[in-house]
Scaffold this active site. Structure first.
Site, mmCIF file in Angstrom:
data_model
loop_
_atom_site.group_PDB
_atom_site.id
_atom_site.type_symbol
_atom_site.label_atom_id
_atom_site.label_comp_id
_atom_site.label_asym_id
_atom_site.label_seq_id
_atom_site.Cartn_x
_atom_site.Cartn_y
_atom_site.Cartn_z
ATOM 1 N N GLY A 93 0.823 -1.204 0.000
ATOM 2 C CA GLY A 93 0.000 0.000 0.000
ATOM 3 C C GLY A 93 0.855 1.251 0.000
ATOM 4 N N LYS A 94 0.242 2.362 -0.095
ATOM 5 C CA LYS A 94 0.941 3.650 -0.035
ATOM 6 C C LYS A 94 -0.112 4.728 0.111
ATOM 7 C CE LYS A 94 5.208 5.159 -0.452
ATOM 8 N NZ LYS A 94 6.402 4.463 0.070
ATOM 9 N N SER A 95 0.275 5.853 0.715
ATOM 10 C CA SER A 95 -0.643 6.983 0.715
ATOM 11 C C SER A 95 0.155 8.260 0.574
ATOM 12 C CB SER A 95 -1.487 6.987 1.997
ATOM 13 O OG SER A 95 -0.664 7.147 3.123
#
Ligand code: NAD
Length: 399
Positions: A93-95
């Site tokens: 994931g990443k944000s």
């Protein structure tokens, strides 16, 4: 990831391919927060889970004006392969928030982090997303996140006094150094011809720790740089002094040693090992012909463009891919998450032991496939990572 290329060597079922061709979940947020009496901050923000088949989405929170959904997605995908390759129970994931955090004071930054936590509270509280620091965010921001969720395992990269891990700061550089040493022992023919020479582009967290560990193991660091340029001394830099100089706020330019060089020329030095540890896309179709190091260790994410990869491969330059070389950081995060869940304490040396042991195994696996199939280590690493993800999809009844 070039799934077509991987599928030449291993079976990627059609159902799996569909899941791997696009992210599982993309969230676009329109964020607005009164960060102080005089400052309303409005920004686009993103959260992407590329695949959670192997576990919670793991990946940093980036605060940078250039953050886009596309970049966040690419970085989330990278985490899928990195965690799968080293066998830790996370997905990718990443944000990111598209703001320039550098002009914000502590209170403003904290207000923005809290608002971001509020926007992604369901994913944080459920444990579906476990963030960590990335560009523009740091340990104290992770402490803020913990302050909001009250769950130590909801975030990693926290300061050691707030459930953080001793050795987490060093973890990525430690892993880079460990992998570098394994590769150097395998590939550099004559250890008696003097110390192995190394050039490090980007003497930040990852580059400086990697240089320091390598220096302590007898390697000669002959060049280092930061965003403004580098220095080169074929007799070797005083790495410990340089490390202290940078840590106390100094720049490479202001360090009185060697000759001044540009970041571009650092990449083309006659060294045994080149470690790009700054930003992506620095080894290109233009400069790949001029790289002289027989070994490139990708400490940064995506430092080698695909067209450069082909040229380096033709020239028999061994490129150790980012998903292996810089996986020490996420392994450190895994140890922190595990300690938070179990309530146990971990010492710095134990963190290093876990990183060294996991990366030693992963490196052997990658190079066994490299030798077996006569393919570049990047493709070998990708085959292993894809096999792991596909097998898990099968285990979970997704395909
Ligand atoms: P950092 O900000 O601590 O250091 C970056 C270094 O690169 C600094 O010396 C900076 O001056 C230099 N730099 C920045 N822009 C540059 C440019 N255009 N040309 C040359 N040098 C430049 O960052 P970091 O945490 O050390 O991360 C470095 C790289 O490693 C990034 O690509 C990051 O995504 C990757 N990475 C970091 C971690 C981690 O745990 N920190 C984990 C995995 C991958």
């Amino acid at each position: 990831m070039n799934i077509e290329r991987v599928a030449k060597y291993t079976t990627v079922p059609t159902y799996a391919r569909r899941m791997l061709e696009k992210p599982e979940k993309q969230v676009t947020l329109n964020m607005s927060v009164r960060a102080s009496n005089s400052n309303v901050v409005q920004a686009d923000a993103y959260m992407v889970f590329f695949s959670t088949v192997r576990g919670p989405a793991k990946g940093g929170i980036r605060f940078n004006p250039h953050v886009t959904l596309e970049e966040t997605t690419k970085l989330a995908e990278l985490m899928v392969w990195k965690t799968a390759l080293v066998g830790i129970p996370f997905g990718g994931g990443k944000s990111g928030v598209a703001i320039d955090a550098s002009g914000l004071d502590f209170a403003e930054k904290t207000a923005i982090v809290k608002e971001f936590v509020h926007l992604i509270r369901n994913e944080l509280n459920s444990g579906e997303y476990v963030p960590a620091p990335d560009m523009g965010t740091g340990a104290s921001d992770m402490a803020t996140i913990f302050g909001e969720t009250h769950k130590l395992e909801s975030v990693t990269g926290k300061p050691p006094r707030v459930g953080g891990l001793p050795g987490r700061e060093e973890a990525t550089g430690r892993g880079v150094s460990t992998v570098t040493q394994i590769i150097a022992k395998r590939l550099l023919p004559n250890p008696n011809s003097g110390p192995v020479t190394v050039a490090v582009q980007g003497f930040g967290n990852v580059g400086s720790w990697a240089a320091r560990f390598l220096h302590e193991s007898g390697y000669r660091i002959v060049a280092a740089s930061d965003i403004n340029g580098g220095i080169y001394d074929p007799d070797g830099l005083d790495v410990i002094e340089l490390f202290e100089h940078i840590r106390s706020g100094g720049t490479i330019e202001a360090f009185n040693a060697g000759e001044d060089i540009t970041n571009e020329s650092l990449l083309e030095l006659p060294v045994d090992i080149l470690i790009p540890a700054a930003i992506g896309g620095v080894i290109t179709g233009d400069n790949a012909e001029r790289i002289q190091a027989p070994i490139v260790i990708e400490a940064a994410n995506h430092p080698t463009l695909p067209e450069a990869d082909d040229i380096l491969d033709e020239r028999s330059i061994v490129v150790v891919p980012d998903i292996l070389a810089n996986a020490g950081g996420v392994i450190g995060s895994y140890v922190e998450w595990r300690s938070a869940r179990s309530g146990s304490l971990t010492k710095r040396d134990e963190t290093f032991q876990v990183i060294d042991s996991i990366l030693t195994d992963a490196t052997s696996r990658v190079f066994a496939v490299t030798d077996d199939l006569d393919i570049p280590p990047r493709v070998a690493a990708e085959i292993h990572a894809v096999d792991e993800v596909v097998a898990t999809m099968d285990d979970r009844g997704w395909i």
